[in-house]
Motif scaffolding. Structure first.
Motif, PDB file in Angstrom:
ATOM      1  N   TYR A  16     -22.923  68.506   7.146  1.00 45.08           N
ATOM      2  CA  TYR A  16     -21.783  69.155   7.791  1.00 45.08           C
ATOM      3  C   TYR A  16     -22.228  70.040   8.950  1.00 45.08           C
ATOM      4  O   TYR A  16     -21.694  69.941  10.066  1.00 45.08           O
ATOM      5  CB  TYR A  16     -20.977  69.998   6.794  1.00 45.08           C
ATOM      6  N   LEU A  17     -23.188  70.913   8.695  1.00 44.10           N
ATOM      7  CA  LEU A  17     -23.627  71.859   9.724  1.00 44.10           C
ATOM      8  C   LEU A  17     -24.180  71.142  10.950  1.00 44.10           C
ATOM      9  O   LEU A  17     -23.844  71.478  12.090  1.00 44.10           O
ATOM     10  CB  LEU A  17     -24.678  72.808   9.147  1.00 44.10           C
ATOM     11  N   ILE A  18     -25.023  70.157  10.715  1.00 38.79           N
ATOM     12  CA  ILE A  18     -25.609  69.413  11.830  1.00 38.79           C
ATOM     13  C   ILE A  18     -24.530  68.611  12.562  1.00 38.79           C
ATOM     14  O   ILE A  18     -24.464  68.586  13.799  1.00 38.79           O
ATOM     15  CB  ILE A  18     -26.735  68.490  11.338  1.00 38.79           C
ATOM     16  N   GLY A  19     -23.647  67.969  11.785  1.00 36.40           N
ATOM     17  CA  GLY A  19     -22.614  67.135  12.386  1.00 36.40           C
ATOM     18  C   GLY A  19     -21.654  67.928  13.252  1.00 36.40           C
ATOM     19  O   GLY A  19     -21.345  67.527  14.381  1.00 36.40           O
ATOM     20  N   VAL A  20     -21.171  69.065  12.753  1.00 38.37           N
ATOM     21  CA  VAL A  20     -20.188  69.839  13.523  1.00 38.37           C
ATOM     22  C   VAL A  20     -20.838  70.464  14.743  1.00 38.37           C
ATOM     23  O   VAL A  20     -20.206  70.594  15.803  1.00 38.37           O
ATOM     24  CB  VAL A  20     -19.521  70.903  12.631  1.00 38.37           C
ATOM     25  N   THR A  21     -22.107  70.834  14.632  1.00 45.40           N
ATOM     26  CA  THR A  21     -22.799  71.407  15.786  1.00 45.40           C
ATOM     27  C   THR A  21     -22.944  70.374  16.899  1.00 45.40           C
ATOM     28  O   THR A  21     -22.650  70.654  18.070  1.00 45.40           O
ATOM     29  CB  THR A  21     -24.184  71.941  15.378  1.00 45.40           C
ATOM     30  N   GLY A  24     -19.541  69.559  18.525  1.00 45.44           N
ATOM     31  CA  GLY A  24     -19.142  70.581  19.484  1.00 45.44           C
ATOM     32  C   GLY A  24     -19.866  70.446  20.808  1.00 45.44           C
ATOM     33  O   GLY A  24     -19.273  70.584  21.879  1.00 45.44           O
ATOM     34  N   ILE A  25     -21.154  70.181  20.745  1.00 47.23           N
ATOM     35  CA  ILE A  25     -21.937  70.024  21.972  1.00 47.23           C
ATOM     36  C   ILE A  25     -21.490  68.775  22.735  1.00 47.23           C
ATOM     37  O   ILE A  25     -21.358  68.792  23.959  1.00 47.23           O
ATOM     38  CB  ILE A  25     -23.438  69.954  21.637  1.00 47.23           C
ATOM     39  N   TRP A  26     -21.216  67.687  22.004  1.00 43.59           N
ATOM     40  CA  TRP A  26     -20.887  66.411  22.650  1.00 43.59           C
ATOM     41  C   TRP A  26     -19.528  66.458  23.345  1.00 43.59           C
ATOM     42  O   TRP A  26     -19.403  66.041  24.492  1.00 43.59           O
ATOM     43  CB  TRP A  26     -20.912  65.284  21.613  1.00 43.59           C
ATOM     44  N   VAL A  27     -18.491  66.974  22.654  1.00 44.26           N
ATOM     45  CA  VAL A  27     -17.145  66.960  23.262  1.00 44.26           C
ATOM     46  C   VAL A  27     -17.051  67.906  24.451  1.00 44.26           C
ATOM     47  O   VAL A  27     -16.188  67.729  25.324  1.00 44.26           O
ATOM     48  CB  VAL A  27     -16.050  67.309  22.227  1.00 44.26           C
ATOM     49  N   GLY A  28     -17.919  68.898  24.498  1.00 39.90           N
ATOM     50  CA  GLY A  28     -17.874  69.841  25.617  1.00 39.90           C
ATOM     51  C   GLY A  28     -19.011  69.661  26.607  1.00 39.90           C
ATOM     52  O   GLY A  28     -19.356  70.590  27.332  1.00 39.90           O
TER      53      GLY A  28
END
Length: 515
Positions: A16-21, A24-28
């Protein structure tokens, strides 16, 4: 039974932590300017904005504190949630049209158009102080279950600081890189995770109790735990129909109409209509979420037979660690992380937006589309992430008041003054900048004595006479009282000078020239 998490739980949390991080970086990843960074170039669909508001508003306070609140009391908090819907309807039809009249990025730019730059700076600074304090409390709340996990493997005095640092650092990384797009799209994932976690807990809890949920409702009903409506009009009672519908409505007007944290999401919508649908829809969704987690708290009360805990905010996390099957423990801990990371990321971005557009740009005279402004905005995001994490480290442990009440009280302390400024600007044409500033200053100052009356009396017992009645006022009334004082003082102040001439647009002549 006391357990610790196992390898499966750690894998779930890590994924979860790695995926959400990385999400966030990818979409922005393609930030063009500060408008893109702070309001996603107004390209977010209404349903995404709605879920973003829900995720940001409920956060870990819903996941952790609301079950603990129901455990200690009953279902009365739903009266306040009903008031939240009413307040959102007012914001949708009164304030949102004003926000969409121009290309603004912060809520307080609207006050500059009506009153002047000094009002914008004052309200923005008040927002930053209040949001900083409230969000630090939220980060601390989420560190509670993480501390339960870390407790067996490190000295007790280091558990909470390490938990806070882990949470704060990970959130800062993707918020700094991804901006508002990262905030919104990660919040949709985070909302999904913690709703799934809450529903899973309901199913597990029902299976652990003899007779299931029918037994829960039977025993809770006999003990008065299912009480929903309280019709008495007592200013000292928070969970009454009057405090809920009236106080809750004004609290929602302030938090969703005068607080940059939520307004910034609404300004990311594609259109005014989309923003109106998003804010009203979020009120209904939040009501259902509160119902879910309050009922969960009633189930925990039945399961633990009303046993006492060191703090109400440890009740649900304790159940997760001790009773949930491995794998699901990891999911629920990830859900708690998701809940606060969503609010924390939004707070960082909104604080950075206010710092950049309300303070930095007016001083430097730079433009919002200047490439340097984007760099400054990211720097402010990083600085605020550090400040909020540091504030969470200073929050006292073993807090006996549910953290949800602490956070809402902090927010209510200044939001009445901010909402009062918007009411003055919209409904009292005679008011000028001086009236707004005097009204807010006196309103917020008066609320300091009301909100902190109990602490002042404990420190100075001689003040119990004059401050005693104020110490009894319940927190849902804070915004209404603060707004009423601000508006009343502003209106009275407006009669100390001639009425300003008005332009065709409704601005004073002085503000019309500046616009």
């Amino acid at each position: 039974m006391t357990r610790t998490i196992n390898a499966l739980d750690l894998v779930v949390i890590a994924v979860y932590l790695i995926g959400v991080t990385f999400l966030g970086i990818w979409v922005g990843r393609r930030q063009r300017d500060s408008k893109d960074y702070f309001v996603a170039a107004r390209e977010i669909p209404w349903w995404a904005v709605m879920f973003s508001i829900v995720a940001s508003e409920t956060s870990a306070l819903t996941f952790i504190s609301i079950p603990g609140l129901a455990y200690m009391t009953n279902l009365g908090f739903l009266q306040i949630a009903a008031g939240y819907i009413l307040g959102r309807i007012v914001v949708a039809h009164v304030l949102l049209p004003k926000y969409y009249e121009g290309e603004i990025v912060t809520a307080y730019a609207l006050l500059e158009k009506r009153f002047g730059l000094a009002t914008r700076r004052f309200t923005s600074i008040v927002f930053m102080v209040t949001r900083g304090l409230a969000d630090a409390v939220r980060v601390f709340a989420t560190a509670v279950p993480i501390a339960l996990v870390l407790g067996p493997v490190m000295p007790q005095e280091y558990v909470m600081p390490v938990a806070v640092l882990i949470l704060g650092t990970l959130t800062v990384i993707y918020t700094y890189r991804g901006g508002m797009r990262a905030v919104v799209w990660t919040e949709i994932v985070q909302a999904s995770v913690y709703i799934l976690g809450g529903v899973s807990a309901m199913v597990i809890l029902g299976n652990l109790i003899d007779g299931g949920w029918s037994s829960v409702f039977a025993s809770a009903g006999a003990a008065g735990k299912l009480k929903l409506l309280e019709t008495n009009f007592i200013l000292g009672e928070a969970h009454t129909i009057w405090a809920g519908l009236i106080g809750g409505a004004f609290l929602a007007m302030a938090s969703h109409g005068a607080d940059q944290l939520i307004v910034q999401r609404l300004l990311s919508s594609k259109s005014l209509r989309d923003a109106q649908v998003a804010i009203i829809g979020s009120g209904i969704a939040v009501f259902l979420q509160f119902a879910l987690f309050l009922v969960l708290g009633i189930g925990l009360w039945t399961f633990y037979a009303g046993r006492q805990f060191n703090t109400p905010d440890a009740i649900f996390p304790t159940f997760i660690i001790e009773q949930m099957p491995h794998g699901l423990v990891g999911l629920l801990l990830a859900a708690i992380l998701a809940a606060t990371m969503s609010t924390h990321s939004g707070a960082i971005n909104s604080l950075a937006a206010a710092s950049t557009h309300d303070i930095y740009l007016p001083i430097t005279k730079r433009k919002a589309d200047d490439p340097h402004t984007l760099k400054v905005g990211k720097l402010f995001a990083l600085l605020w992430g550090i400040v909020l994490t540091g504030g969470a480290l200073l929050f006292p442990q073993n807090q006996q008041t549910p953290v949800v009440i602490v956070a809402l009280s902090i927010a209510s302390f200044t939001q009445g003054g901010l909402l009062g400024a918007f009411f003055l600007g919209n409904f009292w044409r005679r008011a000028i900048q001086r009236d707004a500033l005097i009204g807010m200053s006196i309103g917020i100052g008066a609320m300091a004595f009301i909100v902190f009356a109990k602490q002042l009396i404990r420190a100075y017992p001689s003040l119990e006479g004059p401050l005693g009645p104020f110490a009894q006022i319940a927190w849902p009334w804070y915004v209404l009282i603060g707004m009423s004082i601000t508006v009343a003082v502003g209106v009275l102040s407006s009669f100390t000078h001639p009425a300003p001439p008005m332009s065709a647009a409704g601005l004073t002549a002085e503000r019309a020239e500046a616009a």
